[in-house]
Enzyme design. Structure first.
Site, PDB file in Angstrom:
ATOM      1  N   LYS A   1     -10.293   0.226  -2.071  1.00  0.00           N
ATOM      2  CA  LYS A   1     -10.448  -0.220  -0.539  1.00  0.00           C
ATOM      3  C   LYS A   1     -10.278   1.139  -0.058  1.00  0.00           C
ATOM      4  O   LYS A   1      -9.642   2.013  -0.333  1.00  0.00           O
ATOM      5  CB  LYS A   1      -8.825  -0.813  -0.005  1.00  0.00           C
ATOM      6  CG  LYS A   1      -8.232  -0.640   1.307  1.00  0.00           C
ATOM      7  CD  LYS A   1      -7.324  -1.199   1.039  1.00  0.00           C
ATOM      8  CE  LYS A   1      -7.064  -1.282   2.914  1.00  0.00           C
ATOM      9  NZ  LYS A   1      -5.698  -2.134   3.030  1.00  0.00           N
TER      10      LYS A   1
ATOM     11  N   LYS B   1      -7.146   2.892  -2.991  1.00  0.00           N
ATOM     12  CA  LYS B   1      -7.537   2.510  -2.252  1.00  0.00           C
ATOM     13  C   LYS B   1      -7.544   4.592  -1.194  1.00  0.00           C
ATOM     14  O   LYS B   1      -6.621   5.260  -1.585  1.00  0.00           O
ATOM     15  CB  LYS B   1      -6.513   2.485  -0.559  1.00  0.00           C
ATOM     16  CG  LYS B   1      -6.752   2.365   0.446  1.00  0.00           C
ATOM     17  CD  LYS B   1      -5.296   1.529   1.212  1.00  0.00           C
ATOM     18  CE  LYS B   1      -5.800   1.527   2.876  1.00  0.00           C
ATOM     19  NZ  LYS B   1      -4.072   1.639   3.698  1.00  0.00           N
TER      20      LYS B   1
ATOM     21  N   ASP C   1       0.830  -1.154  -0.052  1.00  0.00           N
ATOM     22  CA  ASP C   1       0.333  -0.202  -0.213  1.00  0.00           C
ATOM     23  C   ASP C   1       0.552   1.117   0.352  1.00  0.00           C
ATOM     24  O   ASP C   1       1.484   1.550   0.642  1.00  0.00           O
ATOM     25  CB  ASP C   1      -1.227  -0.175   1.069  1.00  0.00           C
ATOM     26  CG  ASP C   1      -1.620  -1.347   1.066  1.00  0.00           C
ATOM     27  OD1 ASP C   1      -2.112  -1.717   0.025  1.00  0.00           O
ATOM     28  OD2 ASP C   1      -2.867  -0.901   2.245  1.00  0.00           O
TER      29      ASP C   1
END
Length: 303
Positions: free
Chosen positions: A256, A220, A157
């Site tokens: 996400k 995300k 991430d």
């Protein structure tokens, strides 16, 4: 649509050859959003979340969770305990697993060692690439990604440069994500937009596109460290970008939301949103995750 699609296909082709054309990017992805339309949709999702609430849906939510600890006092014993919980979050049902365990780069090896010694499996997510500020040299971002993958992370991430985004330098946003994607090798890349710091929904849409074009496997919402983290408003915009990309290319990008999602009802609102915009085929851990540290506790109360 007939004139836009060939133009965007050409843009996608050229982007993957390393030629990011700013004028084409702005023409194809610059758009405004109707706040009233979004508000009405969100009201619908929040109502649908109440109707979705049942034990089967709660079990599914647990499997979407990237069970997370990102604190300065994280120790080897703490992340191992978290990994154990991610692997068997529901003691009475060993078939249920969280999507991954998410830790800082320094703690990846601890989780990897535990998994190897116990002969258990779990995805290992690590934040890397200058998390959470993004205010690092690109070389150090790329090196951190490479080291994290070498230590055993299966998912990375990263976070975009909000400075570049706010300066509307979308080529730099794209190019930095692309560099990190290349550094990931076989690991999946989730790109954090830090939407609470992007100021406008149009910026969120552009950041989504820059990240998708650079090869992100997921986009995300947040690091969880901003003053404003995941919201249904930005989720609506990000999923709209994912949908448009899929319409044009047939390729699926995951979504996400993360940061501040603590209750089953909140999680199910995102489930309803994804179902409406992207469809049931996105409702699996390969394409939908929720970054959370305390959501699991509320899920277990509902079982």
């Amino acid at each position: 649509m007939a004139t836009i699609v060939p133009t965007l296909f050409s843009f996608v082709r050229d982007t993957y050859k390393g030629r990011f054309d700013v004028a084409t990017f702005e023409r194809e992805v610059g758009r405004d959003f109707d706040n009233q339309e979004i508000a009405q949709a969100i009201s619908k999702y929040e109502q649908e979340a109440k109707n979705l609430r049942n034990k089967d849906e709660i079990r599914k939510v647990i499997q979407y969770i990237d069970l997370t600890t990102l604190n300065g006092d994280d120790t080897a014993s703490k992340v191992v305990a978290l990994a154990k919980r991610a692997i068997n979050p529901v003691p009475t049902d060993p078939s249920i697993h969280c999507g991954s365990v998410c830790v800082y780069p320094q703690r990846i090896a601890d989780v990897k060692k535990f998994l190897a010694s116990s002969k258990l499996n779990s995805n290992i997510t690590s934040v890397a690439g200058g998390f959470p500020s993004g205010q690092y040299h690109l070389k150090s971002k790329v090196l951190e990604v490479e080291l994290s993958v070498a230590d055993g992370a299966t998912e990375i991430d990263i976070v975009i440069s909000r400075a570049s985004a706010l300066d509307e330098d979308w080529k730099t946003v794209h190019d930095e994500v692309l560099a990190c994607k290349k550094a990931c090798g076989s690991a999946h890349l989730k790109t954090i937009l830090a939407t609470g710091e992007l100021k406008t929904l149009s910026n969120v849409y552009r950041a989504s596109w820059a990240s998708i074009l650079a090869g992100s496997d997921f986009i995300k919402t947040s690091t969880g460290k901003e003053s404003v983290n995941a919201t249904l408003e930005v989720a609506y915009v990000m999923c709209t970008a994912i949908k448009r990309w899929h319409e044009l290319t047939g390729k699926k990008v995951g979504f996400k939301p993360a940061g501040g999602i603590k209750t089953v009802d909140e999680a199910l609102s995102y489930v309803a949103l994804v179902k409406d915009i992207l469809g049931d085929e996105w409702l699996n851990p390969h394409l939908f995750r929720i970054g959370a540290s305390s959501l699991l506790d509320d899920c277990l109360k509902g079982l």
